[in-house]
Design an enzyme around this catalytic site. Structure first.
Site, PDB file in Angstrom:
ATOM      1  N   CYS A  16       0.860  -1.159   0.000  1.00  0.00           N
ATOM      2  CA  CYS A  16       0.000   0.000   0.000  1.00  0.00           C
ATOM      3  C   CYS A  16       0.904   1.218   0.000  1.00  0.00           C
ATOM      4  O   CYS A  16       2.107   1.091   0.136  1.00  0.00           O
ATOM      5  CB  CYS A  16      -0.851   0.006   1.271  1.00  0.00           C
ATOM      6  SG  CYS A  16      -1.709  -1.554   1.527  1.00  0.00           S
TER       7      CYS A  16
ATOM      8  N   ARG B 265       0.996   1.712  -6.062  1.00  0.00           N
ATOM      9  CA  ARG B 265       1.221   0.680  -5.048  1.00  0.00           C
ATOM     10  C   ARG B 265      -0.066  -0.046  -4.666  1.00  0.00           C
ATOM     11  O   ARG B 265      -0.041  -0.980  -3.872  1.00  0.00           O
ATOM     12  CB  ARG B 265       1.820   1.303  -3.786  1.00  0.00           C
ATOM     13  CG  ARG B 265       3.143   1.964  -4.023  1.00  0.00           C
ATOM     14  CD  ARG B 265       3.586   2.696  -2.798  1.00  0.00           C
ATOM     15  NE  ARG B 265       4.235   1.799  -1.859  1.00  0.00           N
ATOM     16  CZ  ARG B 265       5.534   1.645  -1.766  1.00  0.00           C
ATOM     17  NH1 ARG B 265       6.344   2.315  -2.534  1.00  0.00           N
ATOM     18  NH2 ARG B 265       6.041   0.810  -0.892  1.00  0.00           N
TER      19      ARG B 265
ATOM     20  N   TRP C  90      -3.845  -1.857  -1.304  1.00  0.00           N
ATOM     21  CA  TRP C  90      -3.938  -3.082  -2.092  1.00  0.00           C
ATOM     22  C   TRP C  90      -4.306  -4.156  -1.084  1.00  0.00           C
ATOM     23  O   TRP C  90      -3.543  -4.447  -0.158  1.00  0.00           O
ATOM     24  CB  TRP C  90      -2.600  -3.396  -2.761  1.00  0.00           C
ATOM     25  CG  TRP C  90      -2.657  -4.582  -3.664  1.00  0.00           C
ATOM     26  CD1 TRP C  90      -3.111  -4.612  -4.946  1.00  0.00           C
ATOM     27  CD2 TRP C  90      -2.226  -5.913  -3.361  1.00  0.00           C
ATOM     28  NE1 TRP C  90      -2.997  -5.892  -5.461  1.00  0.00           N
ATOM     29  CE2 TRP C  90      -2.455  -6.701  -4.511  1.00  0.00           C
ATOM     30  CE3 TRP C  90      -1.673  -6.525  -2.235  1.00  0.00           C
ATOM     31  CZ2 TRP C  90      -2.155  -8.064  -4.575  1.00  0.00           C
ATOM     32  CZ3 TRP C  90      -1.368  -7.878  -2.296  1.00  0.00           C
ATOM     33  CH2 TRP C  90      -1.611  -8.630  -3.454  1.00  0.00           C
TER      34      TRP C  90
ATOM     35  N   ASN D 138       1.129  -0.399   6.068  1.00  0.00           N
ATOM     36  CA  ASN D 138       1.537  -1.157   4.884  1.00  0.00           C
ATOM     37  C   ASN D 138       2.286  -2.371   5.402  1.00  0.00           C
ATOM     38  O   ASN D 138       3.170  -2.246   6.245  1.00  0.00           O
ATOM     39  CB  ASN D 138       2.456  -0.271   4.026  1.00  0.00           C
ATOM     40  CG  ASN D 138       3.043  -1.023   2.845  1.00  0.00           C
ATOM     41  OD1 ASN D 138       2.521  -2.067   2.442  1.00  0.00           O
ATOM     42  ND2 ASN D 138       4.110  -0.500   2.295  1.00  0.00           N
ATOM     43  N   GLY D 139       1.930  -3.566   4.918  1.00  0.00           N
ATOM     44  CA  GLY D 139       2.595  -4.782   5.379  1.00  0.00           C
ATOM     45  C   GLY D 139       1.569  -5.823   5.768  1.00  0.00           C
ATOM     46  O   GLY D 139       0.375  -5.670   5.486  1.00  0.00           O
TER      47      GLY D 139
ATOM     48  N   GLU E  54       6.594 -14.057 -21.153  1.00  0.00           N
ATOM     49  CA  GLU E  54       6.276 -12.651 -20.915  1.00  0.00           C
ATOM     50  C   GLU E  54       5.018 -12.238 -21.698  1.00  0.00           C
ATOM     51  O   GLU E  54       4.170 -11.502 -21.187  1.00  0.00           O
ATOM     52  CB  GLU E  54       7.496 -11.792 -21.283  1.00  0.00           C
ATOM     53  CG  GLU E  54       7.314 -10.289 -21.187  1.00  0.00           C
ATOM     54  CD  GLU E  54       6.903  -9.783 -19.814  1.00  0.00           C
ATOM     55  OE1 GLU E  54       6.933 -10.539 -18.833  1.00  0.00           O
ATOM     56  OE2 GLU E  54       6.529  -8.600 -19.726  1.00  0.00           O
TER      57      GLU E  54
ATOM     58  N   LYS F 181       1.627 -10.774 -20.028  1.00  0.00           N
ATOM     59  CA  LYS F 181       1.016  -9.483 -20.410  1.00  0.00           C
ATOM     60  C   LYS F 181      -0.472  -9.669 -20.674  1.00  0.00           C
ATOM     61  O   LYS F 181      -1.297  -8.885 -20.240  1.00  0.00           O
ATOM     62  CB  LYS F 181       1.667  -8.887 -21.670  1.00  0.00           C
ATOM     63  CG  LYS F 181       3.033  -8.316 -21.531  1.00  0.00           C
ATOM     64  CD  LYS F 181       3.126  -7.030 -20.761  1.00  0.00           C
ATOM     65  CE  LYS F 181       3.289  -7.185 -19.303  1.00  0.00           C
ATOM     66  NZ  LYS F 181       4.407  -7.573 -18.622  1.00  0.00           N
TER      67      LYS F 181
ATOM     68  N   GLU G 190      -2.384 -10.341 -17.420  1.00  0.00           N
ATOM     69  CA  GLU G 190      -2.430  -9.172 -16.538  1.00  0.00           C
ATOM     70  C   GLU G 190      -3.490  -8.162 -16.948  1.00  0.00           C
ATOM     71  O   GLU G 190      -4.213  -7.655 -16.099  1.00  0.00           O
ATOM     72  CB  GLU G 190      -1.064  -8.449 -16.538  1.00  0.00           C
ATOM     73  CG  GLU G 190      -0.004  -9.127 -15.731  1.00  0.00           C
ATOM     74  CD  GLU G 190       1.322  -8.387 -15.809  1.00  0.00           C
ATOM     75  OE1 GLU G 190       1.962  -8.220 -14.765  1.00  0.00           O
ATOM     76  OE2 GLU G 190       1.735  -7.985 -16.908  1.00  0.00           O
TER      77      GLU G 190
ATOM     78  N   HIS H 278       3.882 -32.169 -24.350  1.00  0.00           N
ATOM     79  CA  HIS H 278       3.818 -32.946 -23.111  1.00  0.00           C
ATOM     80  C   HIS H 278       2.699 -32.479 -22.200  1.00  0.00           C
ATOM     81  O   HIS H 278       2.840 -32.518 -20.982  1.00  0.00           O
ATOM     82  CB  HIS H 278       5.175 -32.889 -22.399  1.00  0.00           C
ATOM     83  CG  HIS H 278       6.286 -33.386 -23.254  1.00  0.00           C
ATOM     84  ND1 HIS H 278       6.425 -34.703 -23.616  1.00  0.00           N
ATOM     85  CD2 HIS H 278       7.286 -32.727 -23.889  1.00  0.00           C
ATOM     86  CE1 HIS H 278       7.469 -34.841 -24.412  1.00  0.00           C
ATOM     87  NE2 HIS H 278       8.006 -33.644 -24.593  1.00  0.00           N
TER      88      HIS H 278
ATOM     89  N   LYS I 179       1.523  -2.034  -9.080  1.00  0.00           N
ATOM     90  CA  LYS I 179       2.801  -1.853  -9.773  1.00  0.00           C
ATOM     91  C   LYS I 179       3.960  -2.328  -8.908  1.00  0.00           C
ATOM     92  O   LYS I 179       4.952  -2.841  -9.404  1.00  0.00           O
ATOM     93  CB  LYS I 179       2.955  -0.359 -10.104  1.00  0.00           C
ATOM     94  CG  LYS I 179       4.177  -0.010 -10.897  1.00  0.00           C
ATOM     95  CD  LYS I 179       3.978  -0.326 -12.356  1.00  0.00           C
ATOM     96  CE  LYS I 179       5.244  -0.230 -13.157  1.00  0.00           C
ATOM     97  NZ  LYS I 179       5.266  -1.248 -14.221  1.00  0.00           N
TER      98      LYS I 179
HETATM   99  C1  G6P Z   1       4.360  -6.637  -9.818  1.00  0.00           C
HETATM  100  C2  G6P Z   1       4.087  -5.917 -11.127  1.00  0.00           C
HETATM  101  C3  G6P Z   1       4.834  -6.615 -12.267  1.00  0.00           C
HETATM  102  C4  G6P Z   1       6.311  -6.704 -11.948  1.00  0.00           C
HETATM  103  C5  G6P Z   1       6.570  -7.402 -10.615  1.00  0.00           C
HETATM  104  C6  G6P Z   1       8.008  -7.267 -10.180  1.00  0.00           C
HETATM  105  O1  G6P Z   1       3.760  -7.875  -9.840  1.00  0.00           O
HETATM  106  O2  G6P Z   1       2.707  -5.870 -11.386  1.00  0.00           O
HETATM  107  O3  G6P Z   1       4.654  -5.876 -13.464  1.00  0.00           O
HETATM  108  O4  G6P Z   1       6.968  -7.401 -12.972  1.00  0.00           O
HETATM  109  O5  G6P Z   1       5.763  -6.786  -9.593  1.00  0.00           O
HETATM  110  O6  G6P Z   1       8.261  -5.908  -9.957  1.00  0.00           O
HETATM  111  P1  G6P Z   1       9.672  -5.222  -9.935  1.00  0.00           P
HETATM  112  O7  G6P Z   1       9.386  -3.797  -9.661  1.00  0.00           O
HETATM  113  O8  G6P Z   1      10.452  -5.880  -8.835  1.00  0.00           O
HETATM  114  O9  G6P Z   1      10.307  -5.451 -11.261  1.00  0.00           O
END
Ligand code: G6P
Length: 620
Positions: free
Chosen positions: A2, A27, A74, A100-101, A493, A497, A500, A516, A615
């Protein structure tokens, strides 16, 4: 995870708190709230949803006052709701706090407090801290301590903190001690901004930019007592600490969208520039190698390294996988890529010649930070590959390589991924040239790297084609993403994407491994995205594509310009420029970012703020 903000000074607290929360929204954006001391009481406004909705509420029902705290949430314990939103009240309103935590022993503490008569309104672990603190305060008062004294409050905080198991960043107001804000940290970052006759508090430095240039990063177990005029720092065990004041290195975040509709699209299109920034000043053409300002390890130490561990989460972990292939190919050093959340609790045998790189965009990911600390504790050289200057991981690592990608605002990471891959390519070149990589080979890599920004520009030309392809597939409920060697991490990746931001189930696999198990998912409604630029096992990937087509699975291929063979087989082809195999992830990632973006748009999803995500993940 958060975001926390705090203000104590002569100005209207609400203005700063809301501005700070807007900047910290990355956050978490499940709910937001503020609490401000007014006329012997503490007033609270809180609301499910974005900071914008809270700002609207504050416009309708303003709170005056110049001492306050704020929070953007969050959800960890308890669903997103007005009641579960922070700030939380302890006792009968004598304590109000944001957190936060995660408090791991919250259940037993809550049971005990209930027995004592405390009534819980929310399902959060945070409310436990609020009531526990109110309880400790009332115990102190019973023993004759002055309820209006800062010292009494501080003692109550200390007595509370020792009972908590887990992590916390806390900002606390006491109803009966106006003009005082107490902050405490264990595992969740907090930074104090020192102004003239005012103090600020925030989870990271971004809300402080433009308000002050002097900051104090709190360390674990530290408690800060802030007033308008001063700051006192104590260790949880009572010892007085001397604050180490640092100059704020961050500049204001540019949130202007320019010609773009979303931050994600803007960031995708920034990649020619961000890759150039990642390379700038790091190519040593005379020595045919790369150079880094911040590695702080002498060549002797670096030559001794016999193993590298790359640790990260999410997209950064995928970049690490590309890094493994690069470093092993160019430097012939064995590399392992570890999920930070696993590494922090594992105890893999590592010799004293093992070097660790924590890869992270934000520099705040709790698991990555914990893995880094664990490796440092065991004496391994532990460095960061990080985007955010002055972030917790950048500071704790002490040395490493910055991405220079600029602020990434879209929650789904794009430009940070390609910047990480670029930096890892430079690192592989650097380590390779210290070992067996020849001068001409080093020169060749430098030449290729210098051409990359233009190659990315060309790759971005596929945007219109991708948009059209998205129209045909956006209603699918499952996708497979398949690639081999350097393009296997890209497949992972690409699938991430799509998951997400469009909430479509997608799986990434090495193309050959698909036989497999995942091939059982293939039918006419399940598209497979093949990342199949020309490489030395190109015919094998083509065979894998045939296997999907034989089962009537639609195929979208990402292939090199001029590849007619793929065009014959695949239902749709997205072309990318021809680059050497080891640089392909940089160009093949682009259409996959765009595909996820356009599909998400067509499905009406919020691409910049996808549901349930944040994020920066500052809890385990
Ligand atoms: C969160 C974000 C991802 C990111 C990951 C690692 O899950 O939504 O987009 O790849 O954290 O974040 P960092 O800031 O450590 O790269």
């Amino acid at each position: 995870m958060c975001g926390i903000v705090g203000y104590i000074g002569p100005k209207a607290a609400a203005d700063y708190l809301l501005e700070g929360l807007f900047r910290l929204e990355y956050r978490g954006y499940d709910s937001a709230g503020i609490a401000i001391q007014t006329d012997g009481d503490i007033s609270i406004r809180k609301k499910t949803g974005r900071v914008g909705q809270l700002a609207e509420l504050c416009k309708q029902k303003p709170i005056k006052g110049s001492f306050g705290i704020g929070h953007t949430r969050w959800a960890t314990h308890g669903e997103p709701s007005d009641t579960n939103s922070h700030p939380h009240v302890g006792g009968n309103g004598e304590v109000v706090l944001v957190h936060n935590g995660v408090i791991e022993n919250y259940a037993s503490l809550r049971d005990h407090l209930r027995e004592l008569g405390y009534v819980f309104r929310s399902a959060t672990d945070t409310e436990v801290i609020a009531h526990l603190l109110a309880h400790e305060l009332s115990e102190a008062i019973k023993l004759g301590d002055d309820p209006t004294s800062a010292e009494t409050c501080l003692k109550a905080v200390e007595n509370t903190l020792v009972q908590l198991k887990g992590t916390y960043g806390l900002a606390i107001l006491f109803r009966d001690v106006p003009g005082m804000l107490i902050a405490a940290r264990l595992g969740s970052p907090l930074v104090v901004g020192i102004g003239r006759g005012e103090h600020f508090l925030a989870s990271d430095a971004s809300p402080l930019v433009g308000f002050t240039e002097e900051v104090v990063y709190l360390n674990d177990h530290e408690i800060a007592v802030l007033s308008a005029e001063g700051m006192k720092l104590r260790h949880r065990d009572g010892g007085v600490q001397t604050p180490s004041i640092r100059v704020l290195e961050q500049s204001a975040i540019d949130t202007d969208l320019g010609e773009f509709e979303h931050h994600m699209l803007k960031e995708i299109f920034e990649q020619p520039q961000t890759i150039e920034n990642a390379i700038r000043g790091r190519l040593d053409e005379d020595e045919a190698t790369a150079r880094f300002g911040g590695l702080n390890l002498d060549p002797q130490q670096l030559r001794r390294v016999d193993r590298i561990v790359l640790t990260a989460c999410g997209t950064s972990w995928h970049a690490g996988l590309v890094g493994e292939y690069l470093i092993e190919e160019f430097a012939r050093i064995p590399v392992e890529v570890e999920y930070a959340s696993e590494l922090r609790y594992r105890n893999p045998p590592m010799s004293d010649r093992t070097m660790i790189f924590a890869i992270t965009q934000s520099g705040e990911t709790a698991d990555t930070l914990a893995a880094l600390r664990e490796c440092k504790r065991k004496g391994h050289p532990s460095l960061a590959i990080c985007n955010v200057v002055g972030s917790s991981i950048a500071r704790e690592a002490g040395s490493g390589i910055y991405l220079h990608a600029g602020p990434e605002i879209g929650v789904a990471s794009t430009k940070a991924f390609t910047a990480q891959v670029t930096v890892l390519t430079l690192l592989a070149l650097f380590l390779g040239r210290m070992r067996h990589l020849s001068y001409p080979a080093g020169k060749r890599i430098i030449g290729h790297l210098k051409a990359m920004p233009d190659m990315i520009r060309k790759a971005l030309e596929c945007n219109d084609a991708v948009k059209e392809i998205a129209q045909r597939y956006y209603q699918a409920e499952n996708f497979l993403y398949l690639g081999r060697l350097y393009n296997f991490p890209v497949a992972l990746e690409g699938a991430l994407k799509l998951k997400e931001i469009s909430y479509i189930h997608a799986e990434g696999y090495p193309a050959a491994e698909m036989k497999h198990g995942p091939i059982a998912l293939v039918d006419e409604d399940t598209p497979s995205v093949f990342v199949v630029p020309r490489c030395n096992i190109y015919p094998k990937v083509i065979s894998n594509m045939e296997e999907i087509k034989a089962r009537r699975g639609p195929v979208i291929a990402v292939a090199c310009e001029g590849d007619d063979k793929v065009a014959e087989l695949a239902d749709d082809v997205i072309y990318v420029p021809v680059v050497d195999e080891y640089l392909q992830p940089l160009v093949t990632a682009i259409p996959l970012q765009l595909l996820a973006y356009h599909i998400a748009l067509l499905r009406g999803c919020n691409v910049d703020r996808p549901r349930n995500l944040a994020k920066s993940v500052t809890v385990e």
